[in-house]
Design a protein around this motif. Structure first.
Motif, PDB file in Angstrom:
ATOM      1  N   ALA A   1       0.829  -1.210   0.000  1.00 32.54           N
ATOM      2  CA  ALA A   1       0.000   0.000   0.000  1.00 32.54           C
ATOM      3  C   ALA A   1       0.861   1.255   0.000  1.00 32.54           C
ATOM      4  O   ALA A   1       0.591   2.207  -0.745  1.00 32.54           O
ATOM      5  CB  ALA A   1      -0.933  -0.012   1.207  1.00 32.54           C
ATOM      6  N   GLU A   2       1.894   1.263   0.814  1.00 33.08           N
ATOM      7  CA  GLU A   2       2.758   2.434   0.891  1.00 33.08           C
ATOM      8  C   GLU A   2       3.553   2.628  -0.402  1.00 33.08           C
ATOM      9  O   GLU A   2       3.701   3.757  -0.891  1.00 33.08           O
ATOM     10  CB  GLU A   2       3.714   2.276   2.078  1.00 33.08           C
TER      11      GLU A   2
ATOM     12  N   ASP B   1       1.114   3.783  -3.214  1.00 30.15           N
ATOM     13  CA  ASP B   1       0.656   5.154  -2.971  1.00 30.15           C
ATOM     14  C   ASP B   1       1.772   6.138  -3.304  1.00 30.15           C
ATOM     15  O   ASP B   1       1.531   7.175  -3.934  1.00 30.15           O
ATOM     16  CB  ASP B   1       0.217   5.301  -1.520  1.00 30.15           C
TER      17      ASP B   1
ATOM     18  N   THR C   1      -3.393   4.788  -8.080  1.00 29.60           N
ATOM     19  CA  THR C   1      -4.680   4.863  -7.377  1.00 29.60           C
ATOM     20  C   THR C   1      -5.332   3.496  -7.225  1.00 29.60           C
ATOM     21  O   THR C   1      -6.318   3.360  -6.503  1.00 29.60           O
ATOM     22  CB  THR C   1      -5.672   5.764  -8.137  1.00 29.60           C
TER      23      THR C   1
ATOM     24  N   GLN D   1     -10.163   9.650  -2.023  1.00 27.44           N
ATOM     25  CA  GLN D   1      -8.988   8.892  -1.620  1.00 27.44           C
ATOM     26  C   GLN D   1      -8.819   7.658  -2.502  1.00 27.44           C
ATOM     27  O   GLN D   1      -9.787   6.957  -2.798  1.00 27.44           O
ATOM     28  CB  GLN D   1      -9.098   8.453  -0.155  1.00 27.44           C
ATOM     29  N   SER D   2      -7.574   7.393  -2.896  1.00 21.15           N
ATOM     30  CA  SER D   2      -7.301   6.227  -3.737  1.00 21.15           C
ATOM     31  C   SER D   2      -7.441   4.933  -2.944  1.00 21.15           C
ATOM     32  O   SER D   2      -7.460   4.927  -1.704  1.00 21.15           O
ATOM     33  CB  SER D   2      -5.883   6.306  -4.295  1.00 21.15           C
TER      34      SER D   2
ATOM     35  N   TYR E   1      -5.214   2.704  -2.463  1.00 24.54           N
ATOM     36  CA  TYR E   1      -4.047   2.448  -1.615  1.00 24.54           C
ATOM     37  C   TYR E   1      -4.009   3.347  -0.391  1.00 24.54           C
ATOM     38  O   TYR E   1      -3.508   2.932   0.670  1.00 24.54           O
ATOM     39  CB  TYR E   1      -2.760   2.556  -2.438  1.00 24.54           C
ATOM     40  N   LYS E   2      -4.539   4.552  -0.483  1.00 22.85           N
ATOM     41  CA  LYS E   2      -4.639   5.395   0.709  1.00 22.85           C
ATOM     42  C   LYS E   2      -5.648   4.787   1.680  1.00 22.85           C
ATOM     43  O   LYS E   2      -5.414   4.754   2.902  1.00 22.85           O
ATOM     44  CB  LYS E   2      -5.050   6.815   0.331  1.00 22.85           C
ATOM     45  N   HIS E   3      -6.782   4.324   1.148  1.00 25.84           N
ATOM     46  CA  HIS E   3      -7.748   3.636   2.005  1.00 25.84           C
ATOM     47  C   HIS E   3      -7.117   2.396   2.622  1.00 25.84           C
ATOM     48  O   HIS E   3      -7.335   2.100   3.807  1.00 25.84           O
ATOM     49  CB  HIS E   3      -8.968   3.222   1.186  1.00 25.84           C
TER      50      HIS E   3
ATOM     51  N   LYS F   1      -3.969   1.732   3.337  1.00 25.87           N
ATOM     52  CA  LYS F   1      -3.019   2.032   4.407  1.00 25.87           C
ATOM     53  C   LYS F   1      -3.741   2.231   5.742  1.00 25.87           C
ATOM     54  O   LYS F   1      -3.341   1.665   6.767  1.00 25.87           O
ATOM     55  CB  LYS F   1      -2.199   3.280   4.056  1.00 25.87           C
ATOM     56  N   LYS F   2      -4.796   3.030   5.729  1.00 27.55           N
ATOM     57  CA  LYS F   2      -5.538   3.287   6.968  1.00 27.55           C
ATOM     58  C   LYS F   2      -6.210   2.017   7.468  1.00 27.55           C
ATOM     59  O   LYS F   2      -6.195   1.706   8.668  1.00 27.55           O
ATOM     60  CB  LYS F   2      -6.585   4.376   6.735  1.00 27.55           C
TER      61      LYS F   2
END
Length: 219
Positions: free
Chosen positions: A180-181, A184, A189, A197-198, A200-202, A204-205
């Protein structure tokens, strides 16, 4: 016959032939669940070119389930099965087979025969597919990705989403987070953006918040 009329006739013929073989249909697609896998096929026809094309794909059911959780769309888990074939926020899946028929006749009987032959071919290829689990699917995806890279080294398509999803399902959270990191940071995306939010951003969280959760299908 207009293109709209052709689409309507083809859709009706597809529904008859698919239903007779235990498949469901929605919006020009036929689909079926087999064990852990979801099979779907799209049929397209061109009146002008007088040709018809179909493409059979498959994907693990667990991948869409997890994808929706990551994107913050858990309500999709309660939607009809057809969403996996027609929804915008779904995994595309890997193509198992495709076929193009040229010089098609546009009368009702010919279209019926065409759909019958195509569904018989679809069922045969879905039955013969050696993909029943997430791991078998990843083997298939990795092979398809290598073949694409051999032809187009700079191809934009990749299978990082599939790799990440499998890691999360295995509870290999560190590996999933690294993907994911990395993606991103590369500006990837994942082809999916929700609430600005892409994917990969989702992801990561979602992964950072995970350790106490069970994310396996049914968990």
């Amino acid at each position: 016959m207009t293109q709209a009329e052709l689409d309507k006739k083809l859709g009706a013929a597809l529904k008859r032939e698919a239903t007779a073989r235990g498949w469901a249909t929605k919006s020009g697609r036929a689909f079926k669940v087999e064990g852990e896998m979801f099979f779907s096929v799209v049929f397209l026809a061109s009146r002008k070119e007088r040709e018809c094309y179909w493409s059979l794909k498959c994907k693990p059911l667990a991948f869409d389930d997890l994808l929706w959780r990551i994107l913050g769309m858990p309500a999709n888990l309660k939607e009809p099965t057809s969403l996996r074939a027609t929804g915008a926020f779904t995994l595309n899946g890997i193509e198992l087979h495709s076929h193009r028929v040229q010089g098609i006749e546009l009368d009702d009987a010919s279209l019926d025969n065409l759909c019958r032959a195509m569904m018989e071919e679809v069922v045969a290829h879905a039955t013969d597919a050696s993909v029943h689990t997430v791991d078998e699917y990843l083997q298939l995806a990795e092979g398809a990705y290598l073949r694409i890279l051999e032809k187009s080294p700079k191809a934009a398509w990749n299978i990082w989403k599939e790799r990440l999803l499998r890691h999360v399902l295995r509870e290999e959270f560190d590996d999933a987070l690294r993907i994911a990191e990395h993606r991103d940071a590369a500006g990837d995306t994942g082809g999916l953006i929700n609430n600005g939010q892409s994917f990969y951003k989702h992801a990561k969280k979602f992964i950072v918040d995970l350790p106490s959760q069970r994310v396996r299908s049914g968990g």
